[in-house]
Write a protein that holds these residues in place. Structure first.
Motif, mmCIF file in Angstrom:
data_model
loop_
_atom_site.group_PDB
_atom_site.id
_atom_site.type_symbol
_atom_site.label_atom_id
_atom_site.label_comp_id
_atom_site.label_asym_id
_atom_site.label_seq_id
_atom_site.Cartn_x
_atom_site.Cartn_y
_atom_site.Cartn_z
ATOM 1 N N TYR A 17 -27.783 -5.971 34.258
ATOM 2 C CA TYR A 17 -27.735 -5.207 35.508
ATOM 3 C C TYR A 17 -28.457 -5.930 36.638
ATOM 4 O O TYR A 17 -27.948 -6.037 37.751
ATOM 5 C CB TYR A 17 -28.304 -3.798 35.312
ATOM 6 C CG TYR A 17 -28.431 -3.044 36.608
ATOM 7 C CD1 TYR A 17 -27.316 -2.808 37.397
ATOM 8 C CD2 TYR A 17 -29.660 -2.591 37.061
ATOM 9 C CE1 TYR A 17 -27.423 -2.138 38.603
ATOM 10 C CE2 TYR A 17 -29.777 -1.917 38.253
ATOM 11 C CZ TYR A 17 -28.648 -1.684 39.025
ATOM 12 O OH TYR A 17 -28.761 -1.023 40.210
ATOM 13 N N VAL A 18 -29.640 -6.458 36.383
ATOM 14 C CA VAL A 18 -30.393 -7.169 37.418
ATOM 15 C C VAL A 18 -29.627 -8.425 37.849
ATOM 16 O O VAL A 18 -29.566 -8.745 39.031
ATOM 17 C CB VAL A 18 -31.821 -7.510 36.950
ATOM 18 C CG1 VAL A 18 -32.515 -8.450 37.916
ATOM 19 C CG2 VAL A 18 -32.640 -6.244 36.799
ATOM 20 N N VAL A 19 -29.004 -9.112 36.904
ATOM 21 C CA VAL A 19 -28.245 -10.317 37.235
ATOM 22 C C VAL A 19 -27.009 -9.974 38.066
ATOM 23 O O VAL A 19 -26.770 -10.590 39.109
ATOM 24 C CB VAL A 19 -27.853 -11.095 35.954
ATOM 25 C CG1 VAL A 19 -26.857 -12.197 36.261
ATOM 26 C CG2 VAL A 19 -29.092 -11.671 35.289
ATOM 27 N N ILE A 20 -26.219 -8.979 37.633
ATOM 28 C CA ILE A 20 -24.991 -8.673 38.386
ATOM 29 C C ILE A 20 -25.285 -8.036 39.737
ATOM 30 O O ILE A 20 -24.470 -8.106 40.641
ATOM 31 C CB ILE A 20 -23.985 -7.807 37.590
ATOM 32 C CG1 ILE A 20 -24.535 -6.420 37.308
ATOM 33 C CG2 ILE A 20 -23.523 -8.497 36.344
ATOM 34 C CD1 ILE A 20 -23.527 -5.467 36.712
ATOM 35 N N SER A 21 -26.463 -7.432 39.881
ATOM 36 C CA SER A 21 -26.825 -6.856 41.181
ATOM 37 C C SER A 21 -27.545 -7.887 42.049
ATOM 38 O O SER A 21 -28.019 -7.567 43.131
ATOM 39 C CB SER A 21 -27.710 -5.622 40.990
ATOM 40 O OG SER A 21 -28.990 -5.984 40.529
ATOM 41 N N LEU A 22 -27.597 -9.133 41.574
ATOM 42 C CA LEU A 22 -28.248 -10.233 42.293
ATOM 43 C C LEU A 22 -29.704 -9.922 42.633
ATOM 44 O O LEU A 22 -30.197 -10.223 43.708
ATOM 45 C CB LEU A 22 -27.463 -10.592 43.558
ATOM 46 C CG LEU A 22 -26.011 -11.017 43.314
ATOM 47 C CD1 LEU A 22 -25.293 -11.217 44.629
ATOM 48 C CD2 LEU A 22 -25.948 -12.263 42.459
ATOM 49 N N GLY A 23 -30.373 -9.261 41.708
ATOM 50 C CA GLY A 23 -31.789 -8.980 41.863
ATOM 51 C C GLY A 23 -32.113 -7.707 42.620
ATOM 52 O O GLY A 23 -33.275 -7.358 42.766
ATOM 53 N N VAL A 24 -31.093 -7.003 43.105
ATOM 54 C CA VAL A 24 -31.334 -5.757 43.835
ATOM 55 C C VAL A 24 -31.719 -4.634 42.867
ATOM 56 O O VAL A 24 -32.504 -3.761 43.201
ATOM 57 C CB VAL A 24 -30.092 -5.349 44.664
ATOM 58 C CG1 VAL A 24 -30.276 -3.995 45.311
ATOM 59 C CG2 VAL A 24 -29.809 -6.404 45.716
ATOM 60 N N GLY A 25 -31.178 -4.674 41.651
ATOM 61 C CA GLY A 25 -31.468 -3.643 40.669
ATOM 62 C C GLY A 25 -32.916 -3.654 40.236
ATOM 63 O O GLY A 25 -33.580 -4.689 40.264
ATOM 64 N N MET A 26 -33.398 -2.493 39.850
ATOM 65 C CA MET A 26 -34.772 -2.394 39.356
ATOM 66 C C MET A 26 -34.842 -2.991 37.952
ATOM 67 O O MET A 26 -34.007 -2.670 37.108
ATOM 68 C CB MET A 26 -35.214 -0.935 39.347
ATOM 69 C CG MET A 26 -35.313 -0.330 40.722
ATOM 70 S SD MET A 26 -35.814 1.388 40.628
ATOM 71 C CE MET A 26 -34.463 2.150 41.508
ATOM 72 N N PRO A 27 -35.816 -3.844 37.669
ATOM 73 C CA PRO A 27 -35.871 -4.555 36.397
ATOM 74 C C PRO A 27 -35.915 -3.666 35.157
ATOM 75 O O PRO A 27 -35.493 -4.083 34.098
ATOM 76 C CB PRO A 27 -37.156 -5.383 36.491
ATOM 77 C CG PRO A 27 -37.438 -5.493 37.930
ATOM 78 C CD PRO A 27 -36.882 -4.260 38.571
ATOM 79 N N ASP A 28 -36.426 -2.466 35.253
ATOM 80 C CA ASP A 28 -36.536 -1.618 34.063
ATOM 81 C C ASP A 28 -35.453 -0.538 34.015
ATOM 82 O O ASP A 28 -35.489 0.325 33.156
ATOM 83 C CB ASP A 28 -37.928 -0.963 34.021
ATOM 84 C CG ASP A 28 -38.210 -0.306 32.686
ATOM 85 O OD1 ASP A 28 -37.782 -0.858 31.652
ATOM 86 O OD2 ASP A 28 -38.818 0.764 32.662
ATOM 87 N N GLU A 29 -34.483 -0.598 34.924
ATOM 88 C CA GLU A 29 -33.452 0.444 34.987
ATOM 89 C C GLU A 29 -32.193 -0.038 34.285
ATOM 90 O O GLU A 29 -31.743 -1.160 34.492
ATOM 91 C CB GLU A 29 -33.138 0.768 36.453
ATOM 92 C CG GLU A 29 -32.196 1.925 36.639
ATOM 93 C CD GLU A 29 -31.994 2.273 38.103
ATOM 94 O OE1 GLU A 29 -31.920 3.456 38.406
ATOM 95 O OE2 GLU A 29 -31.908 1.349 38.943
ATOM 96 N N THR A 30 -31.600 0.812 33.469
ATOM 97 C CA THR A 30 -30.350 0.444 32.810
ATOM 98 C C THR A 30 -29.184 0.638 33.771
ATOM 99 O O THR A 30 -29.287 1.354 34.768
ATOM 100 C CB THR A 30 -30.101 1.315 31.556
ATOM 101 O OG1 THR A 30 -29.948 2.676 31.959
ATOM 102 C CG2 THR A 30 -31.224 1.176 30.541
ATOM 103 N N MET A 31 -28.065 0.005 33.446
ATOM 104 C CA MET A 31 -26.854 0.175 34.258
ATOM 105 C C MET A 31 -26.435 1.631 34.291
ATOM 106 O O MET A 31 -25.963 2.132 35.314
ATOM 107 C CB MET A 31 -25.709 -0.663 33.697
ATOM 108 C CG MET A 31 -25.759 -2.104 34.081
ATOM 109 S SD MET A 31 -24.273 -2.983 33.594
ATOM 110 C CE MET A 31 -24.703 -3.398 31.915
ATOM 111 N N SER A 32 -26.580 2.302 33.178
ATOM 112 C CA SER A 32 -26.165 3.703 33.087
ATOM 113 C C SER A 32 -26.961 4.576 34.045
ATOM 114 O O SER A 32 -26.389 5.371 34.794
ATOM 115 C CB SER A 32 -26.341 4.203 31.656
ATOM 116 O OG SER A 32 -25.615 3.409 30.757
ATOM 117 N N ALA A 33 -28.277 4.438 34.022
ATOM 118 C CA ALA A 33 -29.130 5.228 34.921
ATOM 119 C C ALA A 33 -28.859 4.864 36.377
ATOM 120 O O ALA A 33 -28.793 5.739 37.243
ATOM 121 C CB ALA A 33 -30.598 5.013 34.580
ATOM 122 N N ALA A 34 -28.689 3.572 36.645
ATOM 123 C CA ALA A 34 -28.412 3.123 38.013
ATOM 124 C C ALA A 34 -27.077 3.659 38.501
ATOM 125 O O ALA A 34 -26.963 4.080 39.660
ATOM 126 C CB ALA A 34 -28.420 1.606 38.074
#
Length: 81
Positions: A17-34
């Motif tokens: 998730y962090v990689v596909i969001s180019l670092g915008v995603g929160m490091p401890d958040e799963t794709m599902s929760a996001a």
């Protein structure tokens, strides 16, 4: 052993998730929760929520439950709660 495998899968999902969001995603958040959070906020990645829930047909409320787990900090060890 089962918990270790689950931990590894969750860590992998968080990394992806962090990689596909180019670092915008929160490091401890799963794709599902996001996906659930972003659908709720009307953001573009929210379109993934129904797709993820459909892929996990055996757990149709998966993204919402993942979001609640994040909000409730249920994924954290007792020391961090």
């Amino acid at each position: 052993m089962k918990q270790r495998i689950l931990n590894l899968l969750i860590a992998l999902e968080q990394l992806v998730y962090v990689v596909i969001s180019l670092g915008v995603g929160m490091p401890d958040e799963t794709m599902s929760a996001a996906a659930y959070r972003m659908e709720k906020e009307g953001k573009p990645f929210g379109f993934m929520r129904p797709i993820i829930d459909a892929l996990l047909w055996f757990d149709p409320d998966h993204c919402h439950q993942a979001y609640l787990s994040e909000v409730g900090k249920k994924q954290l060890p007792d020391d961090y709660q």
